[in-house]
Design an enzyme around this catalytic site. Structure first.
Site, mmCIF file in Angstrom:
data_model
loop_
_atom_site.group_PDB
_atom_site.id
_atom_site.type_symbol
_atom_site.label_atom_id
_atom_site.label_comp_id
_atom_site.label_asym_id
_atom_site.label_seq_id
_atom_site.Cartn_x
_atom_site.Cartn_y
_atom_site.Cartn_z
ATOM 1 C CE LYS A 23 -2.768 0.995 3.693
ATOM 2 N NZ LYS A 23 -2.605 2.395 4.155
ATOM 3 N N GLY A 95 -4.893 8.214 5.210
ATOM 4 C CA GLY A 95 -3.970 9.158 5.843
ATOM 5 C C GLY A 95 -2.743 9.404 4.984
ATOM 6 C CB SER A 168 5.185 10.208 11.368
ATOM 7 O OG SER A 168 4.370 10.293 10.221
ATOM 8 C CD GLN A 170 0.606 8.502 7.025
ATOM 9 O OE1 GLN A 170 0.077 9.334 7.756
ATOM 10 N NE2 GLN A 170 -0.012 7.394 6.642
ATOM 11 C CG ASP A 316 0.512 0.215 9.451
ATOM 12 O OD1 ASP A 316 0.150 1.066 10.286
ATOM 13 O OD2 ASP A 316 0.920 0.512 8.319
ATOM 14 C CE LYS A 343 -0.221 4.504 12.931
ATOM 15 N NZ LYS A 343 0.541 5.194 11.897
ATOM 16 N NE ARG A 347 -5.325 0.299 12.964
ATOM 17 C CZ ARG A 347 -4.650 0.390 11.826
ATOM 18 N NH1 ARG A 347 -3.319 0.377 11.817
ATOM 19 N NH2 ARG A 347 -5.301 0.471 10.680
#
Ligand code: S3P
Length: 430
Positions: A23, A95, A168, A170, A316, A343, A347
């Site tokens: 992904k 995200g 992170s 991202q 994840d 998340k 979670r």
């Protein structure tokens, strides 16, 4: 919303599957293809909802993209070829789409509005908007830029030196994408190393980025060239079957073409530390992203502690690792994982609440969870809460349950693994 009835299955899992494309890498292949000049061919793209959101956003920015299942072609015209979208860019549940796109949009001379689903509306965005604003972008959003909808007004950017307050990928990637368009050098210092797909991909597209220890540096003004990308299978999707193979008595399965980038393989370290019977056969090639086959067989497992630098390498996978720990001997402790709270769902809470409904003895902590081992699971009604990884974890949990499990919102799995149930039923078939 669809509820799925998962019958108890005391039978072992056997056979071989090829998990879908990664992904994180699929998102990046479309993004870099869109800002590069020339054609990019992508093979083994993940046609999950999240990555389709990325394609849809770049089409609205004027990029021609053809997609047929896992084959994608992006007709890039360079970053200056992106045009002001006529409507809001809708990122769905993703995200990665919204945070990385903000890095790109920060350098472009127009206004864009970004929005997603109700999960995206709860996810923190100032971790990205603060450094991008420091570089020169003007970004506004609900609660002082913390939440969507967001409006990005891009323009001239200047390089910065930025210590990431959270580990992170991202955030790092958003800053790198802005850094590519900024004047001078952009320097990012990571508290703990995170997945490095962006850095690898910049090089695949002919760009330069430098890493030394915890520091990543990029110089602005680089032009990227379209290329061909072959995406390995997603280890985060493989994780559900790695755990299923390890905990369902008598199982022996092979997962083909799984990505083995060391910034993502924390789950393999955990399985090995717990004494699982796994055989990793890396492919002998010089691909930008390493991959290989993994065979996993049922075996006795021991509890472990999961903490520190390992966390970003398996962030994840923690929901399914919690399930794994229910079958190990002893008490497994997961800590330093407060990021789980922001998340697709919180979670820590969702894992603890949903597994508790199945009769698991598990406790939430401030930054993780404590799981007691050697447990038998009962059954009952649980929910994915719109979170793909919770849905898949609970489906694997059902394999261990004494009684039937009804999984609400099972459709969430399509975010990252549309063929999840096909692959599961294939391995259950004798
Ligand atoms: C991702 C980074 C991770 C991960 C997410 C995908 C990426 O998020 O949890 O599923 O593709 O860069 P953070 O960067 O927020 O840790």
């Amino acid at each position: 919303m669809s509820a799925k009835t998962l019958k108890t299955n005391k039978a072992s899992l056997e056979g071989e599957i090829k998990v879908p494309g990664d992904k994180s890498i699929s998102h990046r292949a479309v993004m870099f293809g869109s800002i590069a000049e020339g054609i990019t061919h992508v093979e083994n793209f993940l046609p999950g909802e999240d990555c389709l959101s990325t394609i849809s956003c770049f089409r609205k920015l004027g990029v021609v993209i053809s997609q047929n299942g896992s084959e994608v072609t992006v007709f890039g015209k360079g970053i200056d070829g992106l045009v002001r979208p006529e409507e809001t860019l809708y990122v769905g549940n993703s995200g990665t789409t919204i945070r990385l796109m903000m890095g790109i949009l920060s350098g472009l001379p127009f206004e864009t509005r970004l929005e997603g689903d109700e999960s995206i509306a709860r996810r923190p965005m100032t971790r990205v908007t603060i450094p991008l604003s420091e570089m020169g972008a003007r970004i506004a959003g609900r609660n002082n830029g913390e939440f969507t909808p967001l409006t990005v007004n891009g323009g001239d950017l200047s390089g910065i030196t930025y210590h990431l307050p959270v580990a992170s990928a991202q955030v790092k990637s958003a800053i790198l994408l802005a850094g590519l368009q900024a004047s001078g050098e952009t320097v990012i210092i990571e508290p703990v190393k995170t997945r490095d797909h962006t850095e690898r991909m910049i090089k695949q597209f002919g760009g330069e980025v430098e890493r030394k220890d915890d520091t990543v540096k990029i110089t602005g003004g680089q032009a990227l060239k379209g290329t061909s990308i072959n995406i390995p299978g997603d280890i985060s999707s493989a994780a559900f079957f790695l755990v299923a193979g390890a905990v369902v008595p008598g199982s022996d399965i092979v997962l083909k073409n799984v990505g083995l980038n060391p910034t993502r393989t924390g789950i393999l370290d955990v399985l090995e530390a717990m004494g699982a019977d796994i055989l990793i056969s890396p492919y002998d090639n010089d691909a930008a992203e390493p991959a290989g086959d993994i065979r996993v067989k049922y075996s006795k497992l021991n509890a472990t502690t999961i903490e520190g630098e390992l966390i970003p390498r398996l962030i994840d996978e923690i929901p399914v690792i919690a399930l794994l720990a229910t079958q190990a001997e002893g008490r497994t402790v997961i800590k330093d994982a407060a990021e789980l709270k922001v998340k697709e769902t919180n979670r820590i809470d969702t894992v603890v609440n949903e597994l508790s409904k199945l009769g698991v003895n598990i406790e939430a902590t401030d930054d993780g969870m404590i799981i007691n081992g050697m447990q038998s699971l009962d059954g009952g009604t649980v929910s994915a809460h719109g979170d793909h990884r919770i849905g898949m974890m609970l489906s694997i949990a059902a394999l261990l349950c004494e009684n039937e499990v009804i999984l609400e919102q099972s459709e969430a799995v399509a975010v990252s693994y549309p063929a999840f149930y096909d692959d599961l039923y294939q391995l259950m078939k004798k």
